[in-house]
Design a protein around this motif. Structure first.
Motif, mmCIF file in Angstrom:
data_model
loop_
_atom_site.group_PDB
_atom_site.id
_atom_site.type_symbol
_atom_site.label_atom_id
_atom_site.label_comp_id
_atom_site.label_asym_id
_atom_site.label_seq_id
_atom_site.Cartn_x
_atom_site.Cartn_y
_atom_site.Cartn_z
ATOM 1 N N CYS A 146 10.100 -11.388 1.699
ATOM 2 C CA CYS A 146 10.340 -11.454 0.180
ATOM 3 C C CYS A 146 10.150 -10.261 -0.586
ATOM 4 O O CYS A 146 9.103 -9.568 -0.325
ATOM 5 N N CYS A 194 3.153 -15.153 0.631
ATOM 6 C CA CYS A 194 4.065 -15.269 -0.463
ATOM 7 C C CYS A 194 4.259 -16.673 -0.885
ATOM 8 O O CYS A 194 3.757 -17.729 -0.237
ATOM 9 N N GLU A 249 6.588 -9.018 -2.264
ATOM 10 C CA GLU A 249 5.706 -10.144 -2.703
ATOM 11 C C GLU A 249 4.546 -10.057 -1.785
ATOM 12 O O GLU A 249 4.351 -9.695 -0.630
#
Ligand SMILES: [Zn+2]
Length: 83
Positions: free
Chosen positions: A59, A71, A67
């Motif tokens: 991500c 996540c 992220e």
């Protein structure tokens, strides 16, 4: 065509339903495992705060940052219970 009022046919239909449910469950478990393989934690240095933290390998954010782990995808999976 089987008649579910006969015990043997009802048993066969119940077995078919159970086998289909087992196949669906196995496919869902395999799909979840593939998603988890993409969303693994990895150690990274957060230069803004000057220390390491774990981020998701699958991500990224619109601003180009990773992220933070876990996540949203992993959190959503974990809300349903870990397989
Ligand atoms: Zn992720």
């Amino acid at each position: 065509m089987s008649d579910p009022t006969y015990p043997a046919d009802a048993y066969r239909q119940a077995c078919d339903t159970a086998n289909r449910a087992k196949d669906l469950l196995e496919n869902a478990e395999a799909a979840i495992a593939r998603v988890r393989e993409i969303h693994q934690p990895i150690d990274a240095l957060n230069v803004t705060i000057g220390k390491g933290q774990q981020v998701c390998t699958g991500c990224g954010k619109d601003d180009g940052n990773w992220e933070i782990w876990p996540c949203p995808t992993i959190r959503a999976l974990d809300e349903g219970g870990r397989l």
